[in-house]
Design a protein around this motif. Structure first.
Motif, PDB file in Angstrom:
ATOM      1  N   LYS A 225       0.826  -1.238  -0.090  1.00  0.00           N
ATOM      2  CA  LYS A 225      -0.001   0.037   0.087  1.00  0.00           C
ATOM      3  C   LYS A 225       0.919   1.103   0.064  1.00  0.00           C
ATOM      4  N   ALA A 226       1.994   1.150   0.644  1.00  0.00           N
ATOM      5  CA  ALA A 226       3.011   2.251   0.608  1.00  0.00           C
ATOM      6  C   ALA A 226       3.396   2.438  -0.648  1.00  0.00           C
ATOM      7  N   MET A 227       3.714   1.318  -1.474  1.00  0.00           N
ATOM      8  CA  MET A 227       4.157   1.492  -2.830  1.00  0.00           C
ATOM      9  C   MET A 227       3.236   2.105  -3.569  1.00  0.00           C
ATOM     10  N   ALA A 228       1.912   1.840  -3.163  1.00  0.00           N
ATOM     11  CA  ALA A 228       0.888   2.447  -4.069  1.00  0.00           C
ATOM     12  C   ALA A 228       0.724   4.045  -3.921  1.00  0.00           C
ATOM     13  N   ASP A 229       1.365   4.528  -2.841  1.00  0.00           N
ATOM     14  CA  ASP A 229       1.450   5.916  -2.705  1.00  0.00           C
ATOM     15  C   ASP A 229       2.099   6.409  -3.662  1.00  0.00           C
ATOM     16  N   PHE A 230       3.056   5.705  -4.225  1.00  0.00           N
ATOM     17  CA  PHE A 230       4.016   6.250  -5.058  1.00  0.00           C
ATOM     18  C   PHE A 230       3.561   5.824  -6.673  1.00  0.00           C
ATOM     19  N   ASN A 231       2.264   5.223  -6.558  1.00  0.00           N
ATOM     20  CA  ASN A 231       1.690   4.446  -7.797  1.00  0.00           C
ATOM     21  C   ASN A 231       2.764   3.590  -8.357  1.00  0.00           C
ATOM     22  N   MET A 232       3.178   2.724  -7.438  1.00  0.00           N
ATOM     23  CA  MET A 232       4.293   1.693  -7.945  1.00  0.00           C
ATOM     24  C   MET A 232       3.902   0.586  -7.102  1.00  0.00           C
ATOM     25  N   ALA A 233       2.534   0.104  -6.993  1.00  0.00           N
ATOM     26  CA  ALA A 233       2.266  -1.199  -6.438  1.00  0.00           C
ATOM     27  C   ALA A 233       2.408  -2.297  -7.033  1.00  0.00           C
ATOM     28  N   LEU A 234       3.059  -3.418  -6.345  1.00  0.00           N
ATOM     29  CA  LEU A 234       3.365  -4.769  -7.196  1.00  0.00           C
ATOM     30  C   LEU A 234       1.934  -5.551  -7.269  1.00  0.00           C
ATOM     31  N   ASP A 235       2.011  -6.461  -8.315  1.00  0.00           N
ATOM     32  CA  ASP A 235       0.828  -7.101  -8.711  1.00  0.00           C
ATOM     33  C   ASP A 235       1.455  -8.625  -7.963  1.00  0.00           C
TER      34      ASP A 235
END
Ligand SMILES: [Fe+2]
Ligand SMILES: [Fe+2]
Length: 344
Positions: A225-235
């Motif tokens: 979710k923290a990566m999603a803050d950078f628009n970089m979430a993993l699948d």
């Protein structure tokens, strides 16, 4: 699993001996992998929806039961299995907008599988005078208490901090988040499968593994979710099905999980103590969660330690002592390496 069995140099070093059939280490393609991903998500308490677990599972579909088998010489090794196969050659893709996973190297976190039949035989209670049920029941009660059930709750600081962070610190943090997320997720996959496979043989130990997989799913979800803050979430669903799995014999799984959990504890607590002294260095709010977080890893390590105590032969003879030193050095080297950005 913070430093995680998943992370790299222990695996890398083991890979150096993988060509020897007696080492019990090899890699296989994971076009099929953990069966349990969707079911695992059901284990995550409602509070964990705050950390975006649902984003792990797009397109996984329902899981089928059981594990498939891969042949290793004359033995058959159970490996996690996905009900919905991803065939990259047929153009199946990651979720749109997901980050392309970092290229696998000797130092990147890995996913692991083992000989689950041998693990079952190893962890059976019958005929093992070293198995102390009261110790495992006490550990189980600790895990059931779920001290961190409401700890991993996000707030608006995350998005704001991500928008402010630029340049090298941003790149270094993102690499840290990805490595940590992959490592935590690797622990989730392995522990979940062990919990499922050991249910009949040793229900107490199985339940602890399942509860540990709950913790690791929560950790991985929080990081992703923290990566999603950078628009970089993993699948992570895609990763589960497409990443290579490294095979370790059960006793090596015991060594590396113990070391990974304890080193993970020390890694998080060291960062936490440093940032308590120098709060101006907290560049992202995730670091504020590390104190409680590392208590999870410490509990995991205590459980792995209890498992090792049931099998003194795997730590006491001269060969075992050499293996233990080997894994310890491997893990220390791996942790010293840190994100590649630090090495450039
Ligand atoms: Fe963890
Ligand atoms: Fe852990």
């Amino acid at each position: 699993m913070a430093a995680a069995v998943s992370s790299g140099l222990a695996a890398a070093a083991m890979a150096a001996v993988a060509s020897s059939p007696t080492t019990g280490v090899q890699t296989k393609s994971s076009s099929s992998s953990c069966s349990s991903l969707t079911r695992c998500m059901a284990l995550v308490p409602a509070s964990s929806s705050n950390v975006g677990m649902s984003s792990f599972t797009p397109g996984l579909g329902s899981c089928s039961k059981g594990s498939h088998a891969i042949a290793r010489g004359r033995r058959v090794v159970a490996a996690p299995r996905a009900s919905t196969k991803v065939d990259v050659s047929k153009g199946e893709k990651m979720r749109e907008g997901a980050k392309t996973p970092a290229k696998e190297t000797l130092l990147t976190p890995r996913f692991y599988t083992t000989d689950f039949d041998e693990m079952e035989a190893m962890l059976t209670v019958e005929g093992n005078p070293n198995y102390r049920e009261e110790e495992f029941l006490a550990l189980l009660n600790e895990f059931k208490t779920d001290y961190n059930q409401t700890h991993f709750v996000r707030n608006s600081e995350f998005k704001e901090a991500a928008e402010k962070l630029q340049g090298a610190p941003r790149a270094i943090l993102l690499e840290f988040l990805e490595r940590s997320c992959t490592a935590e997720f690797s622990g989730f996959l392995l522990y979940k499968e062990l919990g499922r496979r050991l249910k009949k043989t040793n229900p107490i130990v199985a339940e602890i593994f399942t509860l540990m997989s709950r913790d690791e799913a929560r950790h991985a979800g929080f990081l992703n979710k923290a990566m999603a803050d950078f628009n970089m979430a993993l699948d992570l669903g895609f990763l589960t099905k497409t990443r290579k799995y490294t095979f370790f014999k059960p006793k090596y799984i015991l060594y590396t999980t113990y070391l990974s959990e304890k080193i993970g504890y020390w890694r998080y607590i060291t960062i936490n103590r440093h940032l308590q002294d120098k709060p101006e260095h907290i560049i992202f709010p995730i670091f504020k969660y590390f104190f409680n977080w590392c208590q999870d890893e410490n509990r995991h390590g205590d459980f792995c330690s209890a498992l090792l105590k049931c099998h003194p032969q795997v730590v006491k003879d001269w060969q075992a002592k050499l293996w233990c030193r080997f894994f310890c050095l491997s893990k220390i080297n791996e942790e010293s390496a840190g994100p590649s950005s630090f090495r450039n």
